[in-house]
Design a protein around this motif. Structure first.
Motif, short mmCIF file in Angstrom:
data_model
loop_
_atom_site.label_atom_id
_atom_site.label_comp_id
_atom_site.label_asym_id
_atom_site.label_seq_id
_atom_site.Cartn_x
_atom_site.Cartn_y
_atom_site.Cartn_z
N GLU A 1 0.84 -1.19 0.00
CA GLU A 1 0.00 0.00 0.00
C GLU A 1 0.88 1.25 0.00
N GLY A 2 0.62 2.16 -0.93
CA GLY A 2 1.36 3.40 -1.04
C GLY A 2 0.43 4.57 -1.23
N TYR A 3 0.79 5.71 -0.67
CA TYR A 3 -0.04 6.90 -0.72
C TYR A 3 0.62 7.94 -1.62
N LEU A 4 -0.05 8.34 -2.67
CA LEU A 4 0.50 9.27 -3.64
C LEU A 4 0.88 10.59 -2.98
N VAL A 5 2.10 11.05 -3.27
CA VAL A 5 2.58 12.32 -2.75
C VAL A 5 2.56 13.35 -3.88
N GLY A 6 1.79 14.41 -3.73
CA GLY A 6 1.76 15.47 -4.72
C GLY A 6 1.14 15.03 -6.04
N GLU A 7 1.55 15.69 -7.10
CA GLU A 7 1.00 15.40 -8.41
C GLU A 7 1.62 14.14 -9.01
N PRO A 8 0.83 13.32 -9.70
CA PRO A 8 1.40 12.13 -10.36
C PRO A 8 2.39 12.53 -11.45
N GLU A 9 3.32 11.61 -11.73
CA GLU A 9 4.37 11.83 -12.74
C GLU A 9 5.26 13.03 -12.42
N SER A 10 5.31 13.41 -11.15
CA SER A 10 6.21 14.49 -10.71
C SER A 10 7.17 13.99 -9.64
N GLY A 11 7.26 12.68 -9.50
CA GLY A 11 8.01 12.11 -8.38
C GLY A 11 9.48 12.44 -8.38
N PHE A 12 10.11 12.38 -9.56
CA PHE A 12 11.54 12.63 -9.59
C PHE A 12 11.84 14.09 -9.23
N ARG A 13 11.06 15.00 -9.74
CA ARG A 13 11.25 16.41 -9.39
C ARG A 13 11.03 16.63 -7.90
N GLN A 14 10.04 15.99 -7.33
CA GLN A 14 9.76 16.16 -5.91
C GLN A 14 10.89 15.59 -5.06
N MET A 15 11.47 14.49 -5.52
CA MET A 15 12.56 13.89 -4.76
C MET A 15 13.81 14.77 -4.74
N THR A 16 13.97 15.65 -5.73
CA THR A 16 15.15 16.50 -5.72
C THR A 16 15.13 17.47 -4.55
N ALA A 17 13.93 17.78 -4.03
CA ALA A 17 13.87 18.63 -2.83
C ALA A 17 14.54 17.93 -1.66
N MET A 18 14.43 16.62 -1.65
CA MET A 18 15.09 15.82 -0.62
C MET A 18 16.56 15.59 -0.96
N LEU A 19 16.85 15.45 -2.25
CA LEU A 19 18.20 15.06 -2.67
C LEU A 19 19.24 16.12 -2.33
N ASN A 20 18.91 17.40 -2.53
CA ASN A 20 19.86 18.45 -2.18
C ASN A 20 20.23 18.39 -0.70
N TYR A 21 19.20 18.20 0.13
CA TYR A 21 19.47 18.09 1.56
C TYR A 21 20.29 16.84 1.86
N GLU A 22 19.93 15.72 1.24
CA GLU A 22 20.62 14.47 1.51
C GLU A 22 22.10 14.56 1.12
N ARG A 23 22.38 15.21 0.00
CA ARG A 23 23.78 15.34 -0.41
C ARG A 23 24.57 16.20 0.57
N LEU A 24 23.95 17.27 1.06
CA LEU A 24 24.63 18.09 2.07
C LEU A 24 24.76 17.33 3.38
N SER A 25 23.78 16.48 3.69
CA SER A 25 23.89 15.64 4.87
C SER A 25 25.09 14.70 4.74
N ASN A 26 25.29 14.18 3.54
CA ASN A 26 26.45 13.33 3.27
C ASN A 26 27.74 14.11 3.52
N ALA A 27 27.77 15.36 3.07
CA ALA A 27 28.94 16.20 3.31
C ALA A 27 29.13 16.48 4.80
N ALA A 28 28.03 16.73 5.52
CA ALA A 28 28.12 16.95 6.96
C ALA A 28 28.64 15.70 7.67
N ALA A 29 28.19 14.52 7.22
CA ALA A 29 28.71 13.28 7.78
C ALA A 29 30.20 13.14 7.50
N SER A 30 30.61 13.53 6.30
CA SER A 30 32.04 13.49 5.96
C SER A 30 32.84 14.40 6.87
#
Length: 590
Positions: free
Chosen positions: A281-310
């Protein structure tokens, strides 16, 4: 010159306050925070540094010896998907999420404030955490990242409940986040994902079928996953984003199978597994077919988190090295009194200063974009973030490796921090995009965002404020390198794509070195004005190592550079230096 920090007072790089023993991290964070936020955060970061350096580091060692284990089935052969954790990890979670509000305070006003903190605060907490447990920083980071996505794109009551639980301080209701992106046939090519999402009779609810190959924090309740709705286009343009919890809204185990946990080299505290969606079971987040763009909001933070861990890994390994070098005697004196070890510790310290300065400069830009929707901040952040992630990850591996050497045979033995940090650090160049993927992203940002238009003024702004005589030669060198870098970027812009890709990693390194040098020089100028010349020694050393020594005649052997001997206490021990005592430096390009 004031007295340096006495690292010989410690037996090892633990049972101490990681915040007060690391002025580099504290100063970089202070520059990145808005002043009023740092005033609130400083005593809490100091308290957090104490608890991480004592209680969390002890928890981490227990978890390392007793890592999570997976029970896919129960005794009756029914799917259980139960991950068994050592109780010490739950204690670390409560400290992080509940006592210090890592994911709460950037979405809700923390105690004693009327407004939430910036993302820099969460990244700083994560850097401190990485001194003890870089593996745990993965779920902590994904918890904030998942909340960022739901906060921006979640638009129904069901998702709001998950957002509240991802960002609460309540020890009874908090949950963690995760993101399941990688599939065996796709890897970094996310557009090749094959997981299918089929609509149900309930609006916004889908059933997902497919396999995810690397799923860290495998049993998280706040998991985000990409899947393709039936009939959606191929590639990333056809992907939608779903929240796929461990248990469904009615409290039942979701229809998925945790097949096995990966037998990883390091980061043992976070369970990474293979997941088979069987109509989950999965719950749609935001508009359909926009998932990759939406994930980039998380990706920028995650990459900086990786740098902070480094940064945290580098800080811990440098601390272990300083402590050991101050306590270990060889040939009649502590090894940090020998010239070669002094040189090594100075070079490790300078690299750490640069990595920390670069990472927190990028964090400040992420905050500006997040809060003010500043377009120029976004363009520069989009360029600096993949560069920060790429270079600091490699620096962390190199620093951890050399820290093992400083400790000698013990540094390679299980139970010593350096051995564990080396294993944990090795994932940092892989998480959130390999160096090749990041280099290609830098090319895209330069082309699509014209990021050079904000990068060059940002470097010039930093250099324009540098006017102290002791920094003049280094400033001129960086200005000259900036001109060469501009020519290099212009050349790549006119070359064929294959040649541009061939040189992309060279470009990433050049961009890092130029920006880091300018940032360090700007910091040095400000510190000189405040009455301390230590940062000038660091900045000049970085400029010489990146732009002078490599091209010097005789490879710098006869250049007369005695910094590691004459300024060891300042650079390594953070002793204060009177600006008037700064000798005129040898030009960095001599």
């Amino acid at each position: 010159m004031s007295d340096p920090i006495d690292y010989g007072a410690l037996d090892a790089g633990r049972d101490c306050n990681y915040w007060t023993f690391d002025p580099t991290l504290a100063a970089a964070a202070e520059r990145a925070y808005p002043p009023e936020e740092f005033d609130w955060a400083a005593p809490r970061l100091e308290a957090f540094g104490e608890v991480v350096g004592t209680r969390v580091v002890e928890n981490s060692e227990r978890v390392e010896a007793n890592p999570p284990t997976l029970h896919t089935y129960d005794r009756w052969g029914e799917v259980a998907n139960r991950v068994e954790y050592h109780p010490a990890l739950a204690d670390t979670e409560r400290i992080t999420y509940c006592d210090y509000g890592l994911s709460h305070d950037v979405f809700h006003a923390p105690p004693g404030r009327e407004e939430p903190m910036g993302l820099t605060h969460a990244l700083t907490l994560q850097a401190v955490l990485s001194f003890a447990d870089p593996g745990f920083v993965c779920p902590a980071s994904m918890t904030v990242g998942a909340a960022l996505v739901l906060d921006r794109f979640g638009d129904d009551d069901r998702l709001e409940e998950y957002l509240e639980r991802l960002t609460t301080r309540d020890p009874e209701t908090y949950i963690e986040g995760a993101m399941f992106l990688t599939e065996k046939q796709g890897g970094s090519d996310v557009g090749a994902n094959e997981t299918v999402a089929r609509e149900t009779d309930e609006e916004g609810v889908y059933r997902l079928t497919g396999e995810k190959w690397f799923c860290s924090n495998v049993d998280a309740e706040g998991t985000l996953a990409l899947a393709r709705r039936e009939g959606a286009p191929e590639g990333t343009a056809g992907l939608s984003l779903f929240l796929v919890p461990h248990t469904t809204a009615d409290g039942e185990l979701n229809d998925q199978l945790y097949r096995r946990l990966k037998d990883k080299l390091g980061t043992l505290s976070v369970p990474t597994g293979e997941v088979e969606f069987r109509g989950a079971e999965g719950y749609l987040v935001g508009e359909p077919e926009s998932g990759f763009r939406q994930m980039t909001a998380m990706l920028n933070y995650e990459r900086l988190s990786n740098a902070a861990a480094s940064v945290g890994v580098m800080g811990r390994c440098l601390l272990e090295s300083k402590v050991r070098a101050a306590n270990r005697e060889a040939f009649g004196k502590p090894i940090d009194q020998h010239p070669l070890m002094r040189r090594d510790l100075v070079e490790m310290s300078v690299d750490y200063e640069a990595a920390t300065a670069f990472t927190f400069a990028a964090a400040s830009l992420l905050d500006r974009h997040h809060r003010e929707d500043d377009e120029d901040a976004y363009r520069l952040m989009r360029l600096l973030v993949p560069i920060a992630k790429s270079r600091t990850a490699r620096e962390a591996v190199d620093t951890a490796s050399y820290a093992c050497e400083v400790l000698g045979g013990n540094g390679y033995v299980s139970g010593f921090a350096t051995e564990r940090m080396l294993r944990d650090a090795q994932v940092l160049p892989i998480w959130e995009g390999t160096s090749n993927v990041l280099a290609l992203d830098v090319l895209r940002v330069l082309e699509r965002e014209a990021a050079h238009e904000v990068f060059v003024p940002a470097v010039r702004e930093r250099l324009d404020g540098v006017d102290h005589d002791s920094l003049a030669a280094a400033g001129d060198t960086v200005a000259s390198e900036l001109a060469d870098l501009q020519r290099a970027m212009a050349t790549l812009a006119t070359e064929d794509p294959e040649y541009a890709q061939l040189k992309a990693k060279d470009l990433v390194d050049y961009l890092y070195d130029v920006f880091a040098a300018a940032e360090l020089l700007a910091v040095a100028q400000a510190d000189i004005e405040a009455g301390d010349g230590r940062a000038a020694l660091v900045a000049r050393s970085f400029v010489r190592s990146r732009f002078g020594r490599r091209s010097a005649r005789g490879r710098g052997i006869d250049d007369g550079d005695r910094l590691a001997l004459d300024a060891f206490d300042a650079v390594v021990g953070h002793a204060r230096v009177e600006p008037a005592a700064l000798a005129d430096p040898t030009p960095a390009d001599d």
